[in-house]
Each structure stands twice: as structure tokens, then as C-alpha cells.
Design a protein around this motif. Structure first.
Motif, mmCIF file in Angstrom:
data_model
loop_
_atom_site.group_PDB
_atom_site.id
_atom_site.type_symbol
_atom_site.label_atom_id
_atom_site.label_comp_id
_atom_site.label_asym_id
_atom_site.label_seq_id
_atom_site.Cartn_x
_atom_site.Cartn_y
_atom_site.Cartn_z
ATOM 1 N N UNK A 101 63.272 14.612 -4.923
ATOM 2 C CA UNK A 101 62.785 14.901 -3.576
ATOM 3 C C UNK A 101 62.812 13.653 -2.700
ATOM 4 N N UNK A 102 62.400 12.513 -3.265
ATOM 5 C CA UNK A 102 62.382 11.263 -2.497
ATOM 6 C C UNK A 102 63.796 10.851 -2.102
ATOM 7 N N UNK A 103 64.745 11.074 -2.994
ATOM 8 C CA UNK A 103 66.137 10.707 -2.746
ATOM 9 C C UNK A 103 66.776 11.645 -1.730
ATOM 10 N N UNK A 104 66.563 12.929 -1.920
ATOM 11 C CA UNK A 104 67.229 13.919 -1.084
ATOM 12 C C UNK A 104 66.678 13.957 0.344
ATOM 13 N N UNK A 105 65.432 13.553 0.554
ATOM 14 C CA UNK A 105 64.888 13.589 1.911
ATOM 15 C C UNK A 105 65.588 12.579 2.813
ATOM 16 N N UNK A 106 66.249 11.590 2.207
ATOM 17 C CA UNK A 106 66.946 10.564 2.989
ATOM 18 C C UNK A 106 68.320 11.055 3.439
ATOM 19 N N UNK A 107 68.872 12.070 2.767
ATOM 20 C CA UNK A 107 70.264 12.477 2.983
ATOM 21 C C UNK A 107 70.562 12.824 4.439
ATOM 22 N N UNK A 108 69.585 13.329 5.156
ATOM 23 C CA UNK A 108 69.783 13.689 6.560
ATOM 24 C C UNK A 108 70.200 12.479 7.393
ATOM 25 N N UNK A 109 69.867 11.276 6.932
ATOM 26 C CA UNK A 109 70.241 10.058 7.665
ATOM 27 C C UNK A 109 71.747 9.961 7.838
ATOM 28 N N UNK A 110 72.501 10.489 6.877
ATOM 29 C CA UNK A 110 73.963 10.424 6.942
ATOM 30 C C UNK A 110 74.513 11.318 8.052
ATOM 31 N N UNK A 112 72.524 11.996 10.923
ATOM 32 C CA UNK A 112 71.971 11.478 12.168
ATOM 33 C C UNK A 112 72.650 10.198 12.639
ATOM 34 N N UNK A 113 73.158 9.404 11.689
ATOM 35 C CA UNK A 113 73.741 8.103 12.033
ATOM 36 C C UNK A 113 75.145 7.980 11.454
ATOM 37 N N UNK A 114 76.056 7.417 12.238
ATOM 38 C CA UNK A 114 77.411 7.120 11.786
ATOM 39 C C UNK A 114 77.386 5.756 11.086
ATOM 40 N N UNK A 115 77.559 5.759 9.771
ATOM 41 C CA UNK A 115 77.490 4.529 8.993
ATOM 42 C C UNK A 115 78.845 3.834 8.839
ATOM 43 N N UNK A 116 79.878 4.381 9.455
ATOM 44 C CA UNK A 116 81.217 3.819 9.254
ATOM 45 C C UNK A 116 81.345 2.392 9.788
ATOM 46 N N UNK A 244 64.851 14.869 13.262
ATOM 47 C CA UNK A 244 65.376 15.604 12.131
ATOM 48 C C UNK A 244 64.482 16.782 11.763
ATOM 49 N N UNK A 245 64.837 17.434 10.686
ATOM 50 C CA UNK A 245 64.075 18.598 10.219
ATOM 51 C C UNK A 245 62.813 18.154 9.483
ATOM 52 N N UNK A 246 61.784 18.979 9.564
ATOM 53 C CA UNK A 246 60.541 18.695 8.848
ATOM 54 C C UNK A 246 60.752 18.876 7.352
ATOM 55 N N UNK A 247 60.219 17.960 6.567
ATOM 56 C CA UNK A 247 60.316 18.017 5.111
ATOM 57 C C UNK A 247 59.008 18.572 4.559
#
Length: 263
Positions: A101-110, A112-116, A244-247
Motif C-alpha cells: 500500500x505504501x509503495x502503490x500510493x506513490x504510483x500516481x506521481x508518475x 502527475x509529473x513528467x520524469x523524463x 490526485x485521487x484520495x487514498x
């Protein structure tokens, strides 16, 4: 206004204040979270949005921070028991519900933000299990990832975790977000439990460049009882761009902010 609800919250706080041992504390805290989650959200909203209810904002934040630290410590200790086989260790670690759960809640960051074009990612409040830094390490090619915490034990455990799961691209550092120099940071990620969150945001507004993107985990719903809010109190130079979406597991969401963006 519901005086019974206020009394219940105050009673729970008094009970939690005196629990010194970790195992009984975790049991009581899990029961508290279950009770909070089962209550009618409208009842809490009425209280928390009232002037009288201001004193209940982040009332349980110290207990939530303690719970997260203990839970992440357990994840780090579990890692030591897993055979050192590289990537499969992370997969096994994510079999633990809290770690996943702690790991997957961060996935939305990919999304919301362009990391390229991100050269340096800074995670403030990484804790013993630096999930945000690990996800960016696994899912992007960002060459410089720095995970920061001001707690020596958390830094020691996080170093142990990343020593097994990450490369030299990811560094764990003991530092304080209130004094850190963010001038070389492209993307900054602030954990929900960071306190004082508003002081860290003020330091970012003071030192970061105008192109820096800031992702803040911020409480929503019942989460306002568990952590300091940034929404509605951002420094003038830092504007809200997207939410983002509520967790449901952590009662928080991402706020994407940008320096120089409209508030």
C-alpha cells in the motif's frame, strides 16, 4: 455540533497518550483507525470545518507518525530475512500489505509529473521504508535520487533497505527539510507525515528554482485528524496545479504544486 464525538476523540487521545509499549499501541491504534473509518464522514466534516473543531486538526498526528515508523521498521526487518536475490526481494516485500500500500500510493506521481527530464528527485520524510524513492528508482531513469529523514534510526533502516533493493542512484541522507537547500532539485516529494510540513514548504519556496515541481501528500477526509494540512496554507510562491485521487488506506492525496503557479 456533536459533543459526544468531541468527548470520544478526547478520550481516545488520552488512552493513546499513556500506551508506552509498541505492540499494545499498534493494536489500539488500529482499532482507533477502524473506528474513525466506520463513522459517518459527514459527522467529522461538520466538526472539522467548524471553528470549534480547529483544535482537533491533526490531533492524532503523533500517533500516526509512531504507527508508520513501527510499520516501516517491521518492513525493514522483514527485508533482512529475505534471501539477497535482487529484484525478487522487492516483490516479496510487497507481499506485505502495508509495504504494498505504501509503495502503490506513490504510483500516481508518475502520472502527475513528467520524469523524463528530472535529474534530481528529493524525497522528504522517507522513513525506514522509503517507498517514494524506491518507486522512482524502479520506474524511472532519474540519475540522482535523494531520500531524506531527520531521524537517525529511520535513516539507518532506510539505508539498509536501499542497500538491498536499489543502486548507487539512490542515496539516503539524514537532514532536515526546514534547512535543506532545494536549489538543485527538479522534483520534490513530501510525505504526508512530515511535520512541520508548512515550514518545509516555506523552505522550498525560498530555495527551489522556478521550474521545480513539488508533490505533497496531504490529508483529506478523516486524514485531517492524522496529519498537518498544506492545502489552503501554501506559501505565496507555491501554487496548486492539480490534485490526485484520495487514498482510502492513508486518508491522503497528492497535491501537485509549482513555484510561480497561480494559487
Amino acid at each position: 455540533m456533536n459533543p459526544m464525538l468531541e468527548q470520544d476523540l478526547e478520550s481516545l487521545k488520552r488512552q493513546l497518550d499513556v500506551v508506552a509499549d509498541d505492540s499494545p499501541f499498534q493494536s489500539l491504534w488500529q482499532a482507533t483507525l477502524a473506528w474513525l473509518g466506520s463513522a459517518d464522514p459527514r459527522t467529522f466534516e461538520e466538526l472539522l470545518e467548524s471553528q470549534r473543531g480547529e483544535r482537533f486538526h491533526a490531533i492524532f498526528a503523533p500517533f500516526q507518525r509512531r504507527h508508520l515508523a513501527l510499520s516501516e521498521k517491521a518492513v525493514a526487518e522483514r527485508l533482512l530475512e529475505i534471501e539477497a536475490t535482487g529484484a525478487p526481494a522487492l516483490a516479496q516485500l510487497l507481499d506485505i500489505p502495508f509495504a504494498r500500500q505504501a509503495y502503490e500510493r506513490v504510483a500516481e506521481a508518475l502520472v502527475l509529473v513528467d520524469f523524463s527530464r528530472c535529474r534530481r528527485f528529493v524525497n522528504i520524510g522517507c522513513g525506514p521504508f522509503p517507498a517514494a524513492a524506491l518507486l522512482i528508482h524502479e520506474q524511472t531513469s532519474v540519475p540522482d535520487i535523494v531520500a531524506i529523514d531527520n531521524d537517525a534510526d529511520a535513516v539507518s533502516q532506510a539505508t539498509m533497505v536501499t542497500g538491498r533493493l536499489a543502486s548507487s542512484r539512490l542515496e539516503i541522507v539524514r537532514d532536515d527539510g526546514r534547512t535543506y537547500d532545494f536549489s538543485q532539485s527538479d522534483v520534490i516529494y513530501i510525505a504526508n507525515h512530515v511535520f512541520p510540513k508548512l515550514q518545509v514548504l516555506a523552505r522550498i519556496a525560498e530555495t527551489a528554482s522556478c521550474d521545480t515541481k513539488v508533490l505533497v501528500r496531504d490529508p483529506c477526509g478523516l486524514g485531517v485528524l492524522l496529519a498537518e494540512r498544506a492545502r489552503g496554507a501554501l506559501p505565496l510562491r507555491l501554487g496548486l496545479v492539480a490534485e490526485g485521487a484520495a487514498d482510502a488506506n492513508f486518508h491522503s492525496r497528492h497535491l501537485l504544486c509549482s513555484l510561480g503557479a497561480p494559487v
